[in-house]
Design an enzyme around this catalytic site. Structure first.
Site, PDB file in Angstrom:
ATOM      1  N   ASP A  37     -20.542 -18.282  17.651  1.00 50.85           N
ATOM      2  CA  ASP A  37     -19.283 -17.547  17.690  1.00 50.85           C
ATOM      3  C   ASP A  37     -18.684 -17.545  16.293  1.00 50.85           C
ATOM      4  OD1 ASP A  37     -16.547 -16.561  18.501  1.00 50.85           O
ATOM      5  OD2 ASP A  37     -17.418 -16.856  20.490  1.00 50.85           O
ATOM      6  N   ASP A  75     -21.043 -15.354  11.910  1.00 47.20           N
ATOM      7  CA  ASP A  75     -20.503 -14.010  12.060  1.00 47.20           C
ATOM      8  C   ASP A  75     -21.659 -13.049  12.328  1.00 47.20           C
ATOM      9  OD1 ASP A  75     -19.247 -11.523  11.769  1.00 47.20           O
ATOM     10  OD2 ASP A  75     -18.052 -12.176  10.037  1.00 47.20           O
ATOM     11  N   VAL A  76     -21.610 -12.320  13.445  1.00 48.51           N
ATOM     12  CA  VAL A  76     -22.694 -11.386  13.752  1.00 48.51           C
ATOM     13  C   VAL A  76     -22.780 -10.259  12.730  1.00 48.51           C
ATOM     14  CG1 VAL A  76     -22.710 -11.882  16.233  1.00 48.51           C
ATOM     15  CG2 VAL A  76     -21.260 -10.041  15.351  1.00 48.51           C
ATOM     16  N   ASN A 102     -23.648 -10.669  23.119  1.00 49.14           N
ATOM     17  CA  ASN A 102     -22.379 -10.548  23.843  1.00 49.14           C
ATOM     18  C   ASN A 102     -21.160 -10.401  22.937  1.00 49.14           C
ATOM     19  OD1 ASN A 102     -20.480 -11.271  26.278  1.00 49.14           O
ATOM     20  ND2 ASN A 102     -20.023 -12.796  24.711  1.00 49.14           N
ATOM     21  N   SER A 150     -20.272  -1.913  28.022  1.00 43.10           N
ATOM     22  CA  SER A 150     -19.025  -1.762  28.774  1.00 43.10           C
ATOM     23  C   SER A 150     -19.124  -0.477  29.575  1.00 43.10           C
ATOM     24  CB  SER A 150     -17.846  -1.680  27.790  1.00 43.10           C
ATOM     25  OG  SER A 150     -16.679  -1.175  28.400  1.00 43.10           O
ATOM     26  N   TYR A 167     -14.427   1.549  19.571  1.00 43.22           N
ATOM     27  CA  TYR A 167     -14.935   0.735  20.677  1.00 43.22           C
ATOM     28  C   TYR A 167     -15.859   1.572  21.564  1.00 43.22           C
ATOM     29  CZ  TYR A 167     -14.850  -2.530  24.620  1.00 43.22           C
ATOM     30  OH  TYR A 167     -15.200  -3.397  25.636  1.00 43.22           O
ATOM     31  N   LYS A 171     -19.905   1.001  21.974  1.00 40.30           N
ATOM     32  CA  LYS A 171     -20.470   0.672  23.276  1.00 40.30           C
ATOM     33  C   LYS A 171     -21.476   1.731  23.728  1.00 40.30           C
ATOM     34  CE  LYS A 171     -18.287  -3.224  23.973  1.00 40.30           C
ATOM     35  NZ  LYS A 171     -19.018  -4.503  23.989  1.00 40.30           N
ATOM     36  N   VAL A 200     -12.777  -7.290  32.790  1.00 40.59           N
ATOM     37  CA  VAL A 200     -13.130  -8.664  33.143  1.00 40.59           C
ATOM     38  C   VAL A 200     -11.991  -9.584  32.710  1.00 40.59           C
ATOM     39  CG1 VAL A 200     -14.841 -10.502  32.899  1.00 40.59           C
ATOM     40  CG2 VAL A 200     -15.572  -8.109  32.787  1.00 40.59           C
ATOM     41  N   THR A 202     -10.844 -12.027  30.930  1.00 36.69           N
ATOM     42  CA  THR A 202     -11.148 -12.854  29.768  1.00 36.69           C
ATOM     43  C   THR A 202     -10.002 -12.734  28.775  1.00 36.69           C
ATOM     44  OG1 THR A 202     -12.217 -11.117  28.464  1.00 36.69           O
ATOM     45  CG2 THR A 202     -13.604 -12.307  30.058  1.00 36.69           C
TER      46      THR A 202
END
Length: 272
Positions: A37, A75-76, A102, A150, A167, A171, A200, A202
């Site tokens: 993460d 960091d991705v 994810n 998503s 976003y 996605k 979701v 979260t």
């Protein structure tokens, strides 16, 4: 005996939310976990991102299942750092069988967030698969890669702001990556699929900023706004609902499932 005994899963965005749920579900079935993460804030994201303490809590919860876990802050967006974190996990745990890409952000109303959301949600997915597929191919045992998209990757859901448009674009882009990788990796018996959750429960959704954005989206139409509800009578999914689908996709029960966009959405997409 767990269904995933002896397997190792690499999970990004694992400090909380869906990522933590994936880690706990797979660990509960016997898999060891490599957890990554960012554990930092991104300036364009208007809600708090996960912290080092959150990642430490994931470690604690996974270890309580009896599974092993190697956790790193990475960091991705940084392919080199991501690869280093993954290799640390492989060095300690010995192999790599599953990838759950994810990590993601949702700066939905941000006017200057386009690049950040593309970099994290799309380029980050590319980096994750790119660093993971090479050791999986070399290992020669096949495997399963799941890209977390998503419902916004299947329908035209967005508001006219850079963060929201980015976003949706990211996605949707995940679907293209998934389909290409499914073909490229099939000769190596590595399956690639995407999951598409509706809302979701979260921290990415359950925060003041995102709640206000969703309320505004519902109010954009003179007739009361678009219908944002699911087909089934449930307002929001739980992270465990998505984790159950992820477990099925990595398990032998789905051994011939590849190239699939799987909605986990209480009928949201079908209702559109």
């Amino acid at each position: 005996m767990g269904a995933l005994d002896g397997k190792v899963a690499f999970i990004t965005g694992a400090a909380r939310g869906q990522g933590r749920a994936h880690a706990l579900r797979l660990a509960g079935e016997g898999a060891d976990i490599i957890a990554v993460d960012l554990c930092q804030q991104i300036s364009s994201v208007p809600y708090p991102l996960a912290t080092a303490d959150d990642l430490a809590e994931t470690v604690k919860l996974v270890e309580e299942t009896g599974a092993r876990i190697v956790a790193r802050a990475a960091d991705v967006r940084d392919r080199t750092a991501l690869g280093t974190a993954l290799q640390a996990g492989i060095d300690e745990l010995g192999r790599l069988d599953f990838v759950i890409a994810n990590a993601g952000i949702a700066p939905m109303a941000g006017e200057d967030a386009w690049q950040d959301v593309i970099d994290v949600n799309l380029t980050g997915i590319y980096h994750t698969v790119d660093v993971a597929m090479k050791p999986m191919i070399a290992q020669g045992d096949g495997g399963s890669i799941i890209l977390v998209s998503s419902v916004a990757g299947l329908v035209g859901l967005a508001a006219p702001a850079a963060g929201s448009l980015g976003y949706a674009a990211a996605k949707h882009g995940i679907v293209g990556l998934m389909r290409v990788y499914a073909n490229l990796l099939a000769p190596h018996s590595i399956r690639v699929n995407s999951v598409h959750p509706a809302g979701v429960q979260t921290p990415m959704i359950d925060n003041e900023f995102t709640r206000k954005w969703l309320e505004g989206l519902e109010d954009t139409d003179t007739q009361g706004g678009p219908d944002m509800g699911n087909a089934l009578p449930v307002q929001v999914l739980q992270p465990e609902d998505v984790a159950n689908a992820v477990f099925w996709l990595v398990s032998d029960a789905a051994r011939y499932i590849t190239g699939v966009t799987l909605p986990v959405d209480a009928g949201y997409v079908n209702k559109r």
